[in-house]
Enzyme design. Structure first.
Site, PDB file in Angstrom:
ATOM      1  N   THR A   1       0.985  -1.133  -0.176  1.00 19.76           N
ATOM      2  CA  THR A   1       0.099   0.064   0.111  1.00 19.76           C
ATOM      3  C   THR A   1       0.804   1.347  -0.157  1.00 19.76           C
ATOM      4  OG1 THR A   1      -1.723  -1.247   1.238  1.00 19.76           O
ATOM      5  CG2 THR A   1      -1.810   1.206   1.242  1.00 19.76           C
TER       6      THR A   1
ATOM      7  N   TYR B   1     -12.056  -4.810  -5.237  1.00 23.36           N
ATOM      8  CA  TYR B   1     -12.976  -4.275  -6.232  1.00 23.36           C
ATOM      9  C   TYR B   1     -14.237  -4.506  -5.693  1.00 23.36           C
ATOM     10  CZ  TYR B   1     -15.285  -2.278 -10.336  1.00 23.36           C
ATOM     11  OH  TYR B   1     -16.096  -1.556 -11.066  1.00 23.36           O
TER      12      TYR B   1
ATOM     13  N   TYR C   1      -2.784 -10.206   3.922  1.00 17.14           N
ATOM     14  CA  TYR C   1      -2.830  -8.903   4.191  1.00 17.14           C
ATOM     15  C   TYR C   1      -4.180  -8.200   4.578  1.00 17.14           C
ATOM     16  CZ  TYR C   1      -1.352  -4.046   3.297  1.00 17.14           C
ATOM     17  OH  TYR C   1      -0.849  -2.714   3.408  1.00 17.14           O
TER      18      TYR C   1
ATOM     19  N   LYS D   1      -0.210 -10.089   7.850  1.00 21.66           N
ATOM     20  CA  LYS D   1       0.206  -8.622   8.304  1.00 21.66           C
ATOM     21  C   LYS D   1      -1.164  -7.890   8.571  1.00 21.66           C
ATOM     22  CE  LYS D   1       1.842  -4.133   6.767  1.00 21.66           C
ATOM     23  NZ  LYS D   1       2.002  -3.133   5.500  1.00 21.66           N
TER      24      LYS D   1
END
Length: 296
Positions: A47, A109, A138, A168
């Protein structure tokens, strides 16, 4: 493959302008800056690295340059895409090129997909990868809009117990991270929050993968060193937390790229649209805050 743990940079990606190409020649010097800052490893194309703003070809080339200049650090690659086909292709590329792990966000999305849909997405990815791959989940629901819940994790550990390596947690919710550490001892859990580095280390996390480590590696490493050497953990964490509070979470890459002008000798670099460069007055305020924090 390298042992993964410790302090990891959610590294930045340099662009020549907000609509320009990646500045690949900038990356080797940046890798040396991070290694000299004491980082154990880097996560590219996440990110903070604006990975979803890049084409698959750009992400592949960035990964190649990072791997060629990793020095003594290990390399993780962010390979999550909106389309499963692209996630598979990029993940396979990273594994084949020698990345030590791939970190994959859920498909972002389609909002509010079913847990079964997310589970099967990850299972399809896992089926496409070599058995020796290390796949990390993630969890960053404030960005993706798609949480990675225990039923999803449970299902993946049931179907692919040897492939799923860790997670994470960038939710910023310590209670969630603590739950993950306690519930999944077979997984390596990393915090993605600069504010939670000391809590994560004390609570049994494998380490921290943070944004501020990309421009202030010494400050994150200071928390790690204090934890392991019996130093002033609270003081090191307080300085890191105060600095994190000066960085706009909506425009973090721009703030960190501005900061590199005075934490490193690297040339100025740009973010890519839709992010915008940090205004001069905001950059000056961040610099002043940094000087006050590290001086105090």
């Amino acid at each position: 493959m390298a042992e993964i743990g410790g302090v990891i940079s959610a590294m930045l990606t340099p662009f020549t302008s907000d609509v320009g190409p990646v500045d690949y020649e900038w990356i080797p010097g940046y890798m040396r800056f991070m290694e000299q800052g004491g980082l154990h490893g880097v996560l590219c194309l996440g990110t903070t690295g604006e990975g979803p703003s890049m084409s698959t070809a750009e992400r592949e080339r960035v990964l190649d340059v990072v791997l060629a200049n990793k020095g003594g650090m290990f390399v993780m690659a962010g390979t999550g895409c909106a389309a499963l086909t692209e996630t598979i292709a990029l993940s396979r590329y990273a594994v084949d090129r020698g990345a030590d792990a791939v970190l994959v966000m859920p498909p972002f999305y389609i909002k509010q997909p079913s847990e079964l849909g997310v589970l099967n997405y990850y299972r399809a990815l896992a089926d496409s990868l070599p058995a020796e791959s290390r796949l990390m989940l993630y969890h960053i629901p404030q960005v993706t809009g798609v949480p990675i819940t225990p039923p999803i994790i449970d299902g993946l550990l049931e179907s692919h117990p040897g492939l799923f390596f860790g997670m994470k947690d960038s939710s910023g919710d310590w209670a969630n991270s603590a739950m993950l550490i306690a519930r999944y001892p077979q997984l390596k859990i990393f915090t993605g929050s600069d504010r939670l580095v000391s809590s994560a280390l004390a609570g049994g996390a494998a380490g921290a993968i943070t944004a501020l480590a990309s421009a202030f590696p010494h400050m994150v490493r200071a928390v790690y060193d204090a934890h392991h050497a019996g130093g002033d953990v609270a003081g090191a964490q307080d300085r890191l937390t105060r600095l994190r509070g000066k960085v706009d979470p909506a425009n973090t890459p721009a703030a960190l790229k501005a900061a590199l002008a005075w934490t490193s000798s690297l040339p100025e670099t740009s973010v890519r649209l839709p992010l915008v460069a940090l205004a001069d007055d905001a950059a000056a305020a961040l610099h002043a805050a940094y000087q006050e924090i590290v001086g105090g």
